[in-house]
Design an enzyme around this catalytic site. Structure first.
Site, PDB file in Angstrom:
ATOM      1  N   ASP A  13       0.803  -1.223   0.000  1.00 58.14           N
ATOM      2  CA  ASP A  13       0.000   0.000   0.000  1.00 58.14           C
ATOM      3  C   ASP A  13       0.836   1.273   0.000  1.00 58.14           C
ATOM      4  O   ASP A  13       0.414   2.307   0.528  1.00 58.14           O
ATOM      5  CB  ASP A  13      -0.981   0.005   1.195  1.00 58.14           C
ATOM      6  CG  ASP A  13      -1.807  -1.254   1.234  1.00 58.14           C
ATOM      7  OD1 ASP A  13      -2.178  -1.747   0.164  1.00 58.14           O
ATOM      8  OD2 ASP A  13      -2.081  -1.754   2.343  1.00 58.14           O
ATOM      9  N   GLU A  14       1.988   1.228  -0.614  1.00 57.75           N
ATOM     10  CA  GLU A  14       2.883   2.391  -0.651  1.00 57.75           C
ATOM     11  C   GLU A  14       2.435   3.416  -1.688  1.00 57.75           C
ATOM     12  O   GLU A  14       2.964   4.534  -1.725  1.00 57.75           O
ATOM     13  CB  GLU A  14       4.320   1.942  -1.003  1.00 57.75           C
ATOM     14  CG  GLU A  14       4.998   1.058   0.024  1.00 57.75           C
ATOM     15  CD  GLU A  14       4.707  -0.415  -0.185  1.00 57.75           C
ATOM     16  OE1 GLU A  14       3.865  -0.742  -1.054  1.00 57.75           O
ATOM     17  OE2 GLU A  14       5.299  -1.246   0.517  1.00 57.75           O
ATOM     18  N   LYS A  16       1.792   2.053  -5.089  1.00 60.13           N
ATOM     19  CA  LYS A  16       2.297   1.462  -6.343  1.00 60.13           C
ATOM     20  C   LYS A  16       1.344   1.741  -7.501  1.00 60.13           C
ATOM     21  O   LYS A  16       1.775   2.006  -8.618  1.00 60.13           O
ATOM     22  CB  LYS A  16       2.493  -0.059  -6.174  1.00 60.13           C
ATOM     23  CG  LYS A  16       3.514  -0.414  -5.114  1.00 60.13           C
ATOM     24  CD  LYS A  16       3.599  -1.919  -4.896  1.00 60.13           C
ATOM     25  CE  LYS A  16       2.381  -2.553  -4.273  1.00 60.13           C
ATOM     26  NZ  LYS A  16       2.101  -2.160  -2.889  1.00 60.13           N
ATOM     27  N   GLY A  40      -4.663  -4.289  -3.726  1.00 57.32           N
ATOM     28  CA  GLY A  40      -5.624  -3.228  -4.019  1.00 57.32           C
ATOM     29  C   GLY A  40      -4.798  -2.016  -4.402  1.00 57.32           C
ATOM     30  O   GLY A  40      -4.143  -1.425  -3.544  1.00 57.32           O
ATOM     31  N   HIS A  41      -4.730  -1.709  -5.688  1.00 51.42           N
ATOM     32  CA  HIS A  41      -3.914  -0.596  -6.168  1.00 51.42           C
ATOM     33  C   HIS A  41      -4.835   0.542  -6.595  1.00 51.42           C
ATOM     34  O   HIS A  41      -5.649   0.382  -7.505  1.00 51.42           O
ATOM     35  CB  HIS A  41      -3.026  -1.050  -7.338  1.00 51.42           C
ATOM     36  CG  HIS A  41      -1.962  -2.033  -6.927  1.00 51.42           C
ATOM     37  ND1 HIS A  41      -0.980  -2.474  -7.768  1.00 51.42           N
ATOM     38  CD2 HIS A  41      -1.725  -2.643  -5.736  1.00 51.42           C
ATOM     39  CE1 HIS A  41      -0.187  -3.307  -7.118  1.00 51.42           C
ATOM     40  NE2 HIS A  41      -0.630  -3.441  -5.888  1.00 51.42           N
ATOM     41  N   GLN A 223       1.916  -6.361  -3.389  1.00 52.84           N
ATOM     42  CA  GLN A 223       2.364  -6.488  -2.008  1.00 52.84           C
ATOM     43  C   GLN A 223       3.690  -5.719  -1.882  1.00 52.84           C
ATOM     44  O   GLN A 223       3.858  -4.731  -2.565  1.00 52.84           O
ATOM     45  CB  GLN A 223       2.515  -7.961  -1.568  1.00 52.84           C
ATOM     46  CG  GLN A 223       1.206  -8.703  -1.422  1.00 52.84           C
ATOM     47  CD  GLN A 223       0.575  -9.071  -2.749  1.00 52.84           C
ATOM     48  OE1 GLN A 223       1.181  -9.705  -3.591  1.00 52.84           O
ATOM     49  NE2 GLN A 223      -0.659  -8.678  -2.943  1.00 52.84           N
ATOM     50  N   SER A 410       5.475  12.095  -3.888  1.00 50.75           N
ATOM     51  CA  SER A 410       4.028  12.214  -4.083  1.00 50.75           C
ATOM     52  C   SER A 410       3.442  12.943  -2.880  1.00 50.75           C
ATOM     53  O   SER A 410       3.728  12.601  -1.731  1.00 50.75           O
ATOM     54  CB  SER A 410       3.446  10.809  -4.237  1.00 50.75           C
ATOM     55  OG  SER A 410       2.046  10.861  -4.198  1.00 50.75           O
TER      56      SER A 410
END
Ligand code: GDP
Ligand code: IMO
Ligand code: MG
Length: 431
Positions: A13-14, A16, A40-41, A223, A410
């Site tokens: 969850d960075e 990506k 989940g992207h 992941q 970001s």
């Protein structure tokens, strides 16, 4: 043309999805190589929000070919739903292709995931219950069903029969649960086969052809490093090779096809599910970060555990992945904080250490340096020089500690909320 790889460096969850979408603009292919719909992207473009689970994050650009590669595990039910969802949002998904060698997640995998977790009680992993682990287990046990088996119904019939008989024994004898019906699953999957058959390709040859035709290829990790089956916080990990090593095994390419390894890290840390987390914040500051960063799982909606940036873990991740450029996301989330802590050492038993121990599962705690916050909204800043000086110091410290260049920062979820720190380098890598 050598390809670029995007990998998460923490526990997932960075951001990506956001960064892959951004870089997909200059790509011909975006390829997923491991994991499944446990991912989940998220992509946010103006007032539209997309959450992708299996479909690569290049899908927003209709000219980009999106391959779900051989190393991925595919739940056809979830895949079809995702495609339908995207189509209903006006996306063209005709370029979304599925590799023949990918393994298929079946209903018994989802149930096994759930039953195993229940049986572990307090020692459970906190999986997504999507059946990812059991699908990979069957792959390694050489009894898995692959995407190509859906194209030959005789083979599919036999493999499914064997598996349902076996799993029904496990369900009744080990978990005291009811059995599954072969017929209904067989019929359900025949329908899926009809729906997806046009998208099935030989992923390996497609990727090699693209490479030899000098296409720009971006590999999208799912992941992240600390969830890697070999090098993560075992056993609290996922079941695939999430690191850059997984790109080759998961897409059938040799290492020399790869050039730039771009690691994504949040400006802090989060983790979903159980397992060690040396810098976890167990007070109200964790709640502030969770609220400001909207830290709730994109797949399971679970609240994410929040913690300070862990530079020992990050350095370890960069080392294993061979990262040459870094992207820092969610820097805006820290804007309200008076003090920002950064972990630079660990307390491990009675020692102070500066490496990521293989038995991190034991009681390891972060040792910190404090940075003064900047207390200013940075979410509409586009130039590095315009960031508050305390913010620049924070970024500079990360670069120095890791001895790596940060190419992009970001500062918001929207596609355009970015600071390209070194424009000429950025263009050199991605144009
Ligand atoms: P992924 O799994 O690595 O693709 O990340 P997720 O999509 O699961 O989680 C990242 C979340 O943070 C999503 O809700 C994104 O929209 C959001 N996000 C990404 N980058 C930023 C950022 O720089 N700032 C903020 N505030 N949100 C971001
Ligand atoms: P993206 O790609 C965050 C976590 C689960 C659990 C562990 C094992 O969005 O970054 P699994 O279902 O894979 O067997 O669960 O891994 N996990 C993730 N955490 N982001 C993800 O994906 C994750 N995929 C799995 O929460 O702790
Ligand atoms: Mg995610």
């Amino acid at each position: 043309m050598p390809s670029n790889v995007i990998v998460g460096l923490q526990w997932g969850d960075e951001g990506k999805g956001k960064i892959t979408d951004l870089l997909a603009k200059n790509s011909d292919y975006v390829i997923r190589y491991q994991g499944g719909n446990n991912s989940g992207h998220s992509i946010h473009i103006k007032n539209r929000y997309f959450i992708l689970h299996l479909v690569p994050s290049g899908v927003i650009y209709s000219g980009v070919k999106c391959i779900i590669g051989p190393g991925v595990v595919v739940d056809p039910k979830s895949f079809i739903k995702e495609i339908q969802n995207l189509e209903s949002m006006g996306m063209n998904t005709s370029n979304v292709l599925l590799a023949k060698r990918a393994h298929i997640t079946m209903p018994y995998h989802r149930l096994l995931d759930q039953y195993k977790e229940e049986s572990l009680g307090k020692k459970s992993i906190g999986t997504t219950h999507k059946g990812i682990g059991p699908t990979y287990e069957d792959k390694i046990a050489r009894i898995g069903i692959r995407v190509l088996d859906l194209l030959d119904l005789d083979i599919f019939y036999k493999k499914l029969k064997y598996n349902i008989d076996l799993k029904n024994q496990i369900f009744t004898k080990i978990f005291q649960k009811k059995t599954l019906s072969f017929k209904s699953i067989y019929e359900e999957y025949i329908e899926y086969a009809k729906t997806i058959s046009d998208r099935i390709i030989d992923g390996v040859y497609e990727i090699h052809k693209a490479f030899h035709n000098k296409k720009k290829i971006l590999f999208e990790g799912a992941q992240a490093m600390l969830l890697d089956i070999n090098y993560g916080t075992y056993p609290y990990v996922t079941t695939s090779s999430t690191s850059t090593g997984g790109v080759c095994t998961g897409s059938g390419i040799p290492p020399h096809f790869l050039k730039n390894f771009i690691g994504i890290s949040k400006a802090y840390c989060t983790r979903v599910g159980f397992g060690p987390f040396p810098t976890e914040i167990e007070n109200e500051i964790g709640d502030v970060i969770r609220q400001k960063g909207n830290e709730y799982g994109a797949t399971t909606k679970r609240p994410r555990r929040c913690g300070w940036l862990d530079l020992i873990a990050l350095k370890y991740s960069c080392m294993i992945n061979g990262i040459n450029y870094l992207v820092i996301t969610k820097l805006d989330v820290l804007s309200e904080l008076k003090i920002i802590k950064v972990c630079v050492k660990y307390k491990y038993n009675n020692d102070i250490i500066q490496y990521f121990p293989a038995d991190i599962i034991k009681n390891v705690k972060g040792v910190y340096i404090d940075f003064p916050g900047w207390k200013k909204d940075i979410s509409s800043i586009h130039k590095y020089e315009d960031l508050p000086i305390n913010c620049q110091k924070y970024i500079g410290f990360i670069e120095n500690f890791l001895n790596l260049e940060i190419i992009l920062i970001s500062v918001g979820s929207e596609r355009n909320q970015n600071i390209i720190k070194n424009k000429s380098l950025f263009l050199k890598i991605f144009n």
